[in-house]
Each structure stands twice: as C-alpha cells, then as structure tokens.
Design an enzyme around this catalytic site. Structure first.
Site, PDB file in Angstrom:
ATOM      1  N   LEU A 219       0.831  -1.208   0.000  1.00  0.00           N
ATOM      2  CA  LEU A 219       0.000   0.000   0.000  1.00  0.00           C
ATOM      3  C   LEU A 219       0.859   1.249   0.000  1.00  0.00           C
ATOM      4  O   LEU A 219       0.634   2.171  -0.780  1.00  0.00           O
ATOM      5  CB  LEU A 219      -0.901   0.002   1.231  1.00  0.00           C
ATOM      6  CG  LEU A 219      -2.128  -0.889   1.130  1.00  0.00           C
ATOM      7  CD1 LEU A 219      -2.925  -0.809   2.412  1.00  0.00           C
ATOM      8  CD2 LEU A 219      -2.992  -0.473  -0.050  1.00  0.00           C
TER       9      LEU A 219
ATOM     10  N   GLY B 296       4.262   1.586  -0.645  1.00  0.00           N
ATOM     11  CA  GLY B 296       5.180   1.664  -1.775  1.00  0.00           C
ATOM     12  C   GLY B 296       4.454   1.943  -3.082  1.00  0.00           C
ATOM     13  O   GLY B 296       4.850   2.824  -3.850  1.00  0.00           O
TER      14      GLY B 296
ATOM     15  N   HIS C 154      -2.132 -10.248  17.422  1.00  0.00           N
ATOM     16  CA  HIS C 154      -3.534 -10.166  17.036  1.00  0.00           C
ATOM     17  C   HIS C 154      -4.325 -11.236  17.766  1.00  0.00           C
ATOM     18  O   HIS C 154      -3.951 -12.400  17.761  1.00  0.00           O
ATOM     19  CB  HIS C 154      -3.654 -10.345  15.517  1.00  0.00           C
ATOM     20  CG  HIS C 154      -4.963  -9.886  14.988  1.00  0.00           C
ATOM     21  ND1 HIS C 154      -6.122 -10.558  15.258  1.00  0.00           N
ATOM     22  CD2 HIS C 154      -5.304  -8.830  14.222  1.00  0.00           C
ATOM     23  CE1 HIS C 154      -7.126  -9.917  14.668  1.00  0.00           C
ATOM     24  NE2 HIS C 154      -6.653  -8.865  14.032  1.00  0.00           N
TER      25      HIS C 154
ATOM     26  N   ARG D 281      -6.568  -4.599  20.367  1.00  0.00           N
ATOM     27  CA  ARG D 281      -5.982  -5.917  20.157  1.00  0.00           C
ATOM     28  C   ARG D 281      -5.059  -6.355  21.281  1.00  0.00           C
ATOM     29  O   ARG D 281      -5.068  -7.515  21.677  1.00  0.00           O
ATOM     30  CB  ARG D 281      -5.197  -5.899  18.847  1.00  0.00           C
ATOM     31  CG  ARG D 281      -6.114  -5.785  17.662  1.00  0.00           C
ATOM     32  CD  ARG D 281      -5.362  -5.566  16.395  1.00  0.00           C
ATOM     33  NE  ARG D 281      -6.306  -5.562  15.279  1.00  0.00           N
ATOM     34  CZ  ARG D 281      -5.962  -5.330  14.020  1.00  0.00           C
ATOM     35  NH1 ARG D 281      -4.711  -5.083  13.714  1.00  0.00           N
ATOM     36  NH2 ARG D 281      -6.879  -5.341  13.075  1.00  0.00           N
TER      37      ARG D 281
ATOM     38  N   GLU E  12       4.356   0.362   7.162  1.00  0.00           N
ATOM     39  CA  GLU E  12       4.728  -0.400   8.354  1.00  0.00           C
ATOM     40  C   GLU E  12       6.234  -0.374   8.593  1.00  0.00           C
ATOM     41  O   GLU E  12       6.694  -0.576   9.717  1.00  0.00           O
ATOM     42  CB  GLU E  12       4.233  -1.854   8.216  1.00  0.00           C
ATOM     43  CG  GLU E  12       4.341  -2.670   9.502  1.00  0.00           C
ATOM     44  CD  GLU E  12       3.890  -4.126   9.347  1.00  0.00           C
ATOM     45  OE1 GLU E  12       3.300  -4.462   8.308  1.00  0.00           O
ATOM     46  OE2 GLU E  12       4.131  -4.915  10.270  1.00  0.00           O
TER      47      GLU E  12
ATOM     48  N   ARG F 154      -1.359  -0.746  17.555  1.00  0.00           N
ATOM     49  CA  ARG F 154      -2.105  -0.196  16.432  1.00  0.00           C
ATOM     50  C   ARG F 154      -3.564  -0.615  16.541  1.00  0.00           C
ATOM     51  O   ARG F 154      -3.867  -1.753  16.876  1.00  0.00           O
ATOM     52  CB  ARG F 154      -1.532  -0.710  15.119  1.00  0.00           C
ATOM     53  CG  ARG F 154      -2.279  -0.235  13.902  1.00  0.00           C
ATOM     54  CD  ARG F 154      -1.589  -0.669  12.637  1.00  0.00           C
ATOM     55  NE  ARG F 154      -1.613  -2.116  12.446  1.00  0.00           N
ATOM     56  CZ  ARG F 154      -2.687  -2.800  12.071  1.00  0.00           C
ATOM     57  NH1 ARG F 154      -3.842  -2.170  11.867  1.00  0.00           N
ATOM     58  NH2 ARG F 154      -2.628  -4.100  11.903  1.00  0.00           N
TER      59      ARG F 154
END
Lengths: 232, 251, 652
Positions: C49, C51, C272, C343, C438, C448
């Site tokens: 996303l 790059g 997660h 999370r 990231e 996050r």
C-alpha cells in the site's frame, strides 16, 4: 480491422455466422416437416427454391457463411493451440460444469461438415445442381422416400444429427455469450433456451427421417390421414 | 482427528525456461491431514535439503488465499481439487492413503516456466498497465459520497474485483485464454460510474494487449469459471464482449 | 548514563497549533517545478500500500520512479491480506466522529507512545484516502441508498471503518496497483519485480542508491537515484509463525539500520487476538480471522477449571457447557468495550486465561469465539452473509463447522509498530532515505488500532511522502544522475557479494527453516506476549547461540548465481536474527508495560499494563554499533501538548 485481428472480433464472426446457419437450419427443418403433411406442399417449396436467382443468392450466401465459419474455426483453433504452449499437462480433468461439447467443437464441426457432403450428394446434387445444369430435378418427396428407406442412411443421418445437436447446444449459447448477450441471471435461462431450441430443431429433422423410414423402409402406416406426405 | 496419510508425489522439475523438464517421484510418509498442501511441500523440501538436493521451487506467499502467488496444477486442476480455494488453502485431508498426486506448473504460452513449478506471470501486469485503471492522479478527486452507486452494482463490481490475478483461468483454459482475468477488471470498472468514463478505451486497450501477448481466444468452455479460486463469473466475459463490440461499432 | 536526545527540531515537527501544523508545513515547504521533476530519480523499495501508492503518486507528479518488489507482481504485496477495513474520520454515520477523535483514539490506542503531530496529520488526511480510493474504482461496501457503509472496529466508539467485504486490503492494494501500473504505462515508473534490495548505497552522507539481487538470474545489480524510500513492511516473521506472508521480511530495514538509520521501538509488536491456533510443528504460518468477527462473536472460556481440562482432553463438547458456566472474560473485565477492546488488551486477556489453565484445545492455547448468540439474534443467513467467507476459510483449515461449534482462536504476531525512525517528513536519520508504511516506526505508538494500518500506509504513500520528499529534493535539482560505477557502489556490491559468499561457504547441515523455527520459538517464548527482564536476557543469549549455529551449520543447496530460494531465505534469516536481538534489547530497556509490550514486572494488581510515563515517555531509537555489539540507545522524548496523557481505560 477488429473482426480479423482481435480475439473477440474473430469470435464474433464465428458467432454471427453460426447463428445465421442455425437460422437456416430452423427454416430447413420447418420445410422438411411440410413433407410429412403434404407431398404437394413440399414439391412447391422445392420448385420455389430451384434454380432461381433468389435461391441461388441464398445458396451462395450459405456457402460463404459456411466457409467463413470453417476458416475462422481452424484459424482460431490454430492460434488457441499456440497459446496453450508447447508443453501439455500430464493429467487433465474435466472440471464440474464444463460440457463435453464445449471442449470438442472443432471435432464435432468436422463430423458435421463431412455429414454435409453426404447430404449434398444425396439431395442437392440431384435437385438444384441438376436444375442448374439444365436438367430436370428429382422430385423432393420421392428422393426423401428413397433415401430414407435405407437403414444405413438413417443411421448415418442420426449420427450426423447427434453431432449437430452437441455442436449447436454449445454453439447457440456460446454465440449469444460471445456477442455479449448474457449475465448472471440470464445464464441459466439461455442454457435452457439453447437446449430446448436446438432439441426442437434436431428433433424435427430426426422425426421426419424416422417417420419416412417407418413408412417406406418398414411399410408401417402411421396416421395416414394426418401424415399425407408419407403416403406414396 | 485427521488421519495421517502416505502417498506418492509426482512433481515437475525443470531447471530453466529453455531446458527440458521431467517428472520426479517422491514418496511422502505419514503426513497429517491438517497439513496444508504447501506445508507438505515444505516438508518435502526440508527432506531434499537434508539430503543435499535442491528444493522444489514454487511460488507462494501469503498462504491465506489472497495474494494469488501460489500456482500449482494438482491432479488435473489448477489449485487442486477444491472449488473456490487456492493451492495454499488445500489441506491434505482431501487426499487418500496411497494416492499418486501429480503436480505441474501452469502451462500456457503466456506463462513460461522459470524453474520447476514457478512460472512467469508478468504478462498480467502488462495487460493491467495497458488500461486496467481509472485515469486519476492522486488528489483533486470528489468526495467519496458525491456519487451514489446502487448497492447491487457495487456488489457486482466487488464480485469481479475479487480476482487475485493468479492465472488459474489461463491454466485451466484449453485455449490459454486470459479472458476471465481481463473481463474481471473490465467489468469491475465498467460497472462503476468512476470507471465508465473511459470504459471503451480500457476494454480495447486491455484486449489488444492480451491478444498481443499471445493468449488465446475464449471458446466459452467455462473451465476458467469452474477453476477460479474466487469464483469469478463468466458473465464478466459477456460484459467484456458487449463492451468491446459496442466500442468497436462506435469507432 | 547520559543518552543522546532527539529534539522536536530534529524531528522537524512544524511550529503552530496542532490542527494547523500540516497545513502550515505544506504552505511553506519547498517544491520542485515540473521540468525539474523529470530530472530526479526516486527509488521505492516495496510495492505494498505504501510503496505502490507512493510510486504512483510520485510518478504522477513527474518524478522518475524505480519501484522494486520481491514478488512476481506488485499486486502480491502482503497489504493484500488485510481483511477488515480502513479508518477515516468522515463521520458519514453522524455518530460524533471527527479528525480530532480519530487522532485521539489513535494516540490512546497506541498507549501514548506516538508523536502527536504525525498522528494528527494521519487523521487529517484519512478522509482524502477514501475519496482517492473511491475515485480509483475501489468497490467499497455500500448501503441501499448508494452511499458508503461503515462498520466498527476495536478501540473506537464510532463506526468509521470503510470496508470491501473481507478483502479491504486487497481492494485498496489493487487500487494503488492500478494507479502504479498506469504510471508504468506512462513511462514514469519502472518496475523491478522479483528483485530484492540487499544494501543501501550512501554517497557523501546521502542515500543515493541500492544494491539488489535479481532473484531469477541471481545477478547482483546496482541502481542509483536522488532519493530512496523503503516501504517494505514489518518484521513480524522474526517469530517464524506469524500472520505475515512467507516472504515478508525486515531485511531492507536492517540494511538501512546497518548503514546508520535509527531503528525505533523494535519491541512494539502487535499480537492479534483472533488467529487460528497453532496445530503442529510443521505449520508454516498462522491464519488471521478478521477482527470484524469480534463485532458479533462472543469470546469465552469455561468458568470451571474441570470443564477446561475436559475440553483439553477432548471429552467435552463446548456446546454442552451452559451459559452460566461460561466466562465471557472480555465482557466481564471491560464492560464498556466488551469484545471490542483493542488488540493488545484482547490478546493479553486470552493469554491470562490460558496461563491460568482455562485454554480450550488440546494444547491449552486457545479460547472460544462463539457465534451461537449472533445466530440466535440475527439468524444464520445474516451471519452467513456477513462472515460467510471467513467461516468457510475456518472450516477448510480446521475441519470444524463454525456455525454449529464455537471457533477456537489464539493470539499471533501480526504487525510491528516499531521500525525505521523517521522525522515528520518521513525521512530517516540518513538524509535522502525515507521510510513509509509499516516499515517506519509509524504513528501507532505501542499498539495499532484495527483498520489503521491501511490508513497509515496509504496516507504515507498518497498524501505525505509526495509532499515531504520535495522539500528534500528541491535542492537536488542541480545534482546530475549518478553513475553506478562510483566507488561507493563498488564497495557496497563487494560487501553484498562477500555476505553471500560467506553464507554459501558454510555448507553445514541445517536448513534455513529449521533455524528460523528455532528463532521463532525463542521469540515467542521469551520476547512474546509477556516479557520479563530475565526472559529478555535469556532471549539475547539464546539468539546469540543460535547465530553461531547459523554461521557454522547452515546449509544452502544450489548456487548463488542463479535462482536460489534457500539463499534468499538465509539472507533474510540473518537479518531476523539481528532484529530478534534488537527487539529483546528494546524490551529490556523499556521497563514498563504499554500497548503490545508487556513486561510482567510492570502490571497493576488487576493485571492491566502499567505504563511509566515519568520514565519511558519516549521513542527508543537504536543505533547500530557493528556486528556482535549492543546497539546504542537514543531517545526522542514525547511531549504531549494537546492531549492529556491518561491510563487507558476500556472498562467504563
């Protein structure tokens, strides 16, 4: 020109010529059915489609459609084989939903084409061709009775019809898909329409054939009142 | 609990694009049913490395069925026997004790083999570059809610957009045609008002590129649809045809 | 010990009120005129996303971009696997959302360890991302009225998440990828697929190029540019088992780190909560079940220990446990947010239950995520419509039907908040080297929030870097294109070659994966969800011992000058070993619990994370000191001017 140099264009040519040929078959089948009911009616049609200019234009048109359809078929098959690459899969399986006909259209087409020559030899060479050469064409119904009194001809024709049935069930639907007439809702409907329509056409041909064989070859009297054409 | 199975793997080994390839057989013992197909290949590769042999090369990455990298032709099916799943989502419990499992690379003139089971799918990028986009630069676009789009249209566009570009459609097609891939992108953008503006230009450019790169023509066998891991429908191909024919008649 | 300090000025945070910083920055930054843009080259490493969006945007501006990715196509980047959605402060739902609230939630969700100015900018540009993606033809979910739909996500009390079924990451990436391919078509971007960066080239103190390996031919090649940006994602695969893709790696970041770029907050790794539990030692990766499942699923373990024991032995069907014997521990502990806590909180709570022996599968490392209640409330059809594809995926993997049995889930490494340190302009401590997505230490602090990774990646790529890079490039317009024959390139290439030769020459007995798995075990056990000083010290020791094994007993079959997957993996593993140690060093230094970093010594009596703002309210930046040496710590203090730092509270 996109009909020559694009894959979809080439397929459109296949589709349009194919659909036109199906239209011709529909007409041909209707005409054959007339032979069942009335020998005179059939003779009238035969005369109507004799060596007239309009019949000639239609015949030549048909021939051209046929030639285009066949030339494109070979052309497409050739480029498609090339696209497949030199190496073949060692194991292949037919996935669910893929019909036999769709994978064997060329082979079916060749069978149909060979059958066509037999058919032209049986009928066209004795009718329109003779007339063109200035001779007297054979009487249509008589020719039918003669040809289909022979069991081997009947068998040959039935195999031919079966190949055509397969060719057309895929061809009809496929042609509509190629010219863009399909979506998720219509997919199943078109499949059904295609099966029903093609079965009607091929069923019509086969019925005429079988009834004539029964009447001439086996000497059965089948509803003589209704099928006056069968009564010699 | 899943049972362990033993079976024979026949794997295509090929050093390079120009070199001759051949099948090599490997016997796999006691593989648990909850091992994924690719994990099973990992086990085999580990075995090969420990024997000092070169491991089998195959493409894989996300291993959750979305990146489109994995590309194995297993027992006559792209992505193996399951429907609506990629190779990485196949688990060994689908196979049986004593099976012979044949693994081949995608085969198509458009996808030359790089090594073993890895093929070159850059042709798809070239098709995308030819027109698989809406020509907007970054910034200067209207508010996201400025154009309402009927839910049905948005959903249908999403169905088409689910394509992961794995190339299973090409691998499954007896004509090596990329029509399902191309039509998925053409459809997605043609269904949305944003993409409609240049729909004609797009369909012509993408199709011309597909033809140029040597992919075959669609003969509507539906093998692509049956093998597509994302169940992309051939109704997209009809839409592409419609768009293309319409665009050509307009010219 | 006196530490070096990074000041606000070093971080180039603009003056002025928070809400005006970005506007002011843009108003006063230097730009490059269109004729000069053509003369400037930018290397973008990575095509996810961040790059892809950066390469497309810079290409559209007129820069000459060279974009590298290790896969066969930019569309394969692991951004594609993001399921849930992307946040934006559109307030389309009229539920009280605003740029400030998104900013606030992000800072709070990150446990007050992110930079205010950056996060505010992120919230500010979030809306433009949605507009951009819609314009590209991203088929976001819509209401029957034709307008965009939203869902809610952990850590927020508003519905601000835009989504495209369970494939939001895919659709956003394909949007960026199309934009990128358009620039390739226009000749502004050149793609280098199946090429892996192996070193950064620095000339006169500035990043000027990279050395890369063509993964198909094995050739080592050079590429020069006026600036380099890395968008190569996170380093979660240090743990071997993670939700990352198999090829995801931290190598580009490590190369920059070794060349002098600071590495910030490496210990901040997100675990997660909703992944499919580990099933065996042959497993290669962990599969994430979207966080959106927590909208309707209820998480529980048995109340009675004997029930848990029976479940572990497979003697009890979970459906036979009555509701009153079920412990919905998230709802019990966090009434206000319930199953939708952030999370890190959800993961730790699961670990806490399992540590106490309440785990529900044969390994005792799983909790239930139950849709029984959602099916009772909404009907099976609605549940199928919402989550059907996820349920199918779960069934394929586990052979259990989640409509009739509760799913089993367990936390897994998912995302790394730490990364290359960047200033407000996203430039690293090496001039001309930028880090996006990231790969940078980012805006997420110590944790996050769901649906924020996509937002940050695209924010950096579409709307931040294309501005800030110009501020750097504006004085580079006189600099002609670099020759790759310069001695700096020679030297870097020699270094790369030597590194490869060294690994190829070991010819030991251990495969790369076997060593990587061992590293993963060390990481999960000692640098995982609960860390202690002792465990972290042990981790460093164990990793150092493993390094010795790596350098003495590694086996790479095949040759280096051709396609060699094992060599690729070995090079990445070498870097993971380094990252593993770095994470442990950082964890050791940070004597507090915050976000994804939980030091067991620092917890409240109720077991909640105990932050120590007086001592650790800073970004820990690490400087490379050479192989085998401990890195040096440099601090960037976090002074909160606009937000009151509080203890995170998801209870009421």
């Amino acid at each position: 020109m996109w009909l020559f140099n694009s894959s979809v264009g080439k397929k459109v040519v296949m589709s349009v010529t194919g659909l036109a040929l199906i239209l011709f078959l529909t007409f041909h089948m209707t005409m054959n059915c007339v032979a069942l009911f009335s020998a005179e009616g059939y003779e009238w049609i035969c005369n109507f489609l004799g060596a007239n200019w309009y019949a000639m234009v239609a015949t030549i048109g048909l021939a051209i459609l046929m030639v285009i359809h066949i030339v494109y078929a070979f052309w497409l098959t050739w480029t498609n084989r090339k696209a497949r690459g030199a190496e073949r899969y060692a194991v292949t399986a037919r996935p669910k939903g893929v019909e036999f006909a769709s994978r064997n259209m060329l082979v079916l087409g060749i069978i149909v084409f060979v059958g066509l020559f037999v058919h032209l030899f049986h009928f066209w060479s004795k009718m329109q061709l003779v007339e063109l050469q200035g001779g007297e064409p054979a009487a249509g119904v008589e020719l039918i009775r003669y040809t289909f009194s022979k069991w081997y001809n009947v068998l040959l024709y039935l195999i031919w019809f079966l190949a055509l049935w397969f060719h057309l069930t895929h061809g009809f639907w496929s042609a509509l898909q190629t010219i863009g007439f399909n979506n998720k809702k219509w997919y199943v409907r078109l499949k059904w329409i295609s099966y029903i329509f093609v079965t009607l056409i091929m069923g019509g041909f086969a019925t005429v054939l079988i009834l004539f064989f029964c009447a001439e070859g086996l000497n059965w009297a089948i509803f003589p009142g209704l099928f006056q054409g069968l009564v010699g | 609990m899943d049972k362990n199975i033993s079976f024979t793997l026949k794997v295509w080994r090929q050093r390079g694009p120009k070199e001759k390839g051949e099948f090599k057989s490997y016997y796999m013992e006691d593989i648990p049913g909850d091992t994924s197909f690719l994990e099973m290949l990992d086990i085999l590769n580990e075995m090969l490395i420990n024997r000092g042999e070169e491991p089998i090369v195959f493409d894989h990455d996300c291993r959750e069925g979305i990146c489109g990298m994995c590309s194995l032709y297993i027992n006559g099916h792209p992505h193996g026997p399951a429907t609506g799943a990629t190779t990485c989502q196949i688990y060994m419990r689908r196979f049986h004790d004593g099976d012979i499992i044949t693994v081949e690379p995608w085969r198509s003139a458009g996808f030359p083999v790089i090594r073993d089971l890895m093929v070159d799918r850059r042709a798809f990028d070239k098709i995308m570059a030819a027109g698989g986009y809406v020509s907007v630069n970054t910034g200067g676009v209207p508010d996201a809610n400025a154009i309402p789009i009927p839910k049905e249209k948005a959903d249908e566009a999403m169905d088409a957009a689910a394509c992961i570009g794995c190339g299973a459609c090409v691998a499954a097609c007896k004509n090596g045609s990329a029509m399902l891939f191309v039509s998925a992108k053409v459809s997605q953008l043609a269904l949305l008002p944003q993409g409609k503006v240049e729909a004609k230009r797009r369909v012509k450019a993408m199709l011309a590129k597909m033809d140029e790169l040597g992919f075959g023509a669609c003969t509507n066998t539906r093998a692509c649809e049956a093998e597509c891991p994302k169940c992309v429908s051939i109704s997209n191909i009809a839409r592409l045809n419609r768009q293309f024919i319409g665009a050509k008649f307009k010219d | 010990m006196e530490n070096k300090i990074i000041t606000k000025a070093d971080a180039k945070i603009p003056e002025g009120p928070l809400a005006e910083k970005w506007t002011n920055y843009k108003a006063h930054q230097k730009l490059v005129n269109p004729a000069n843009k053509r003369k400037l080259d930018v290397i973008i490493v990575g095509s996810g996303l961040a790059g892809a969006s950066a390469a497309a945007s810079l290409g559209a501006l007129g820069f000459k971009v060279k974009c590298f990715c290790i896969q066969d196509s930019p569309r394969r980047a692991h951004s594609i696997a993001a399921q849930g959605g992307i946040n934006a402060a559109k307030n389309y739902q009229n539920d009280g959302d605003s740029v400030y609230r998104l900013f606030y939630d992000t800072i709070k969700g990150g446990d007050y360890r992110a930079r205010e100015a950056n996060v505010y900018r992120l919230a500010e540009v979030s809306n433009a991302i949605i507009d951009q993606c819609v314009a590209q033809g991203v088929p976001f979910a819509r209401e029957y009225g034709g307008l965009l739909d939203n869902r809610s996500f952990g850590g927020a009390q508003v519905s601000r998440t835009f989504y495209a079924r369970g494939q939001t990451g895919q659709q956003l990436l394909l949007g960026a990828y199309s934009a990128l391919m358009r620039q390739v078509h226009l000749g502004n971007v050149e793609m280098f697929t199946r090429c892996e960066m192996l070193d950064l080239v620095i000339i006169d103190g500035r990043a000027r190029g990279i050395i890369y390996r063509d993964l198909v031919t094995g050739e080592i090649k050079r590429c020069s540019a006026h600036a380099v940006a890395i968008g190569t994602g996170g380093y979660g695969n240090t743990f071997f088992l993670s939700t990352n893709a198999m090829a995801s790696n931290g190598s580009a970041a490590m190369q920059c780190y070794r060349k002098g770029a600071l590495f910030a907050n490496p210990a901040f790794a997100q675990i997660h909560p909703t992944c499919i539990p580990v099933h065996g030692d042959k497993q290669s990766k962990l599969t994430l079940m979207s966080e959106s499942l927590r909208n309707d699923g209820r998480i529980w373990v048995p109340k009675k220990l004997e029930d848990a024991k029976k479940l572990q032995r497979g003697e009890l069907n979970p459906n036979d446990i009555p509701d009153e014997d079920r412990d919905f521990y998230l709802e019990r502990r966090y009434p206000a947010f319930g199953n939708l806590v952030p999370r890190d909180v959800a993961s730790r709570a699961a670990k806490e239950r399992c540590d106490k022996g309440f785990g529900v599968n044969n390994t005792g490392l799983a909790v239930f995520l139950d849709f029984k209640y959602a099916i009772e409330r909404l009907g099976e059809d609605v549940v199928r419509q919402k989550y059907g594809n996820l349920f199918d995926m779960y069934e394929e993997i586990t052979d259990v039907n989640p409509y009739h049995n509760p799913m089993m889930i367990f936390p897994a490494i998912h995302y790394t908040m730490g990364g290359i340190w960047v200033d407000y302009e996203l430039m690293t401590s090496i001039p001309g080297l930028f880090a996006i997505g990231e790969a940078n230490f980012s805006d997420h602090g110590a944790n996050r929030l769901g649906a924020s990774a996509l937002m940050q990646g695209l924010a950096d790529g579409y709307f931040v870097l294309p501005y800030t890079i110009q501020n750097y490039l504006s004085d580079q317009i006189q600099v002609p294109r670099f020759s790759t024959d310069l001695p700096e390139f020679d030297e870097a290439e020699k270094g790369v070659q030597a590194r490869i030769d060294r690994l190829m020459a070991i010819k030991g007995n251990r495969s790369v994966d076997s060593i990587h798995k061992e590293l993963g075990h060390i990481m999960w056990e000692f640098v995982g969800m609960g860390r202690t000083e002792a465990s972290l010290r042990e981790a460093i020791e164990k990793i150092e011992a493993l390094e010795k094994v790596f350098y003495s007993d590694l086996r790479i079959p095949g040759d280096a000058d051709t396609l060699n997957v094992e060599l690729e993996k070995a090079l990445r593993l070498e870097d993971f070993l380094e990252i593993g140690k770095l994470m442990a060093y950082d964890g050791l230094n940070r004597e507090e619990s915050c976000g994804g970093h939980f030091r067991e010594e620092y917890q409240t009596p109720e077991g909640e994370a105990l932050r120590r703002d007086d001592l650790f309210s800073y970004v820990a930046c690490w400087q490379y000191e050479g192989q085998g040496k401990a890195p040096e710590l440099i601090k960037e203090p976090l002074a909160y001017e606009y937000i009151k730092v509080q203890t995170r509270n998801y209870k009421n």
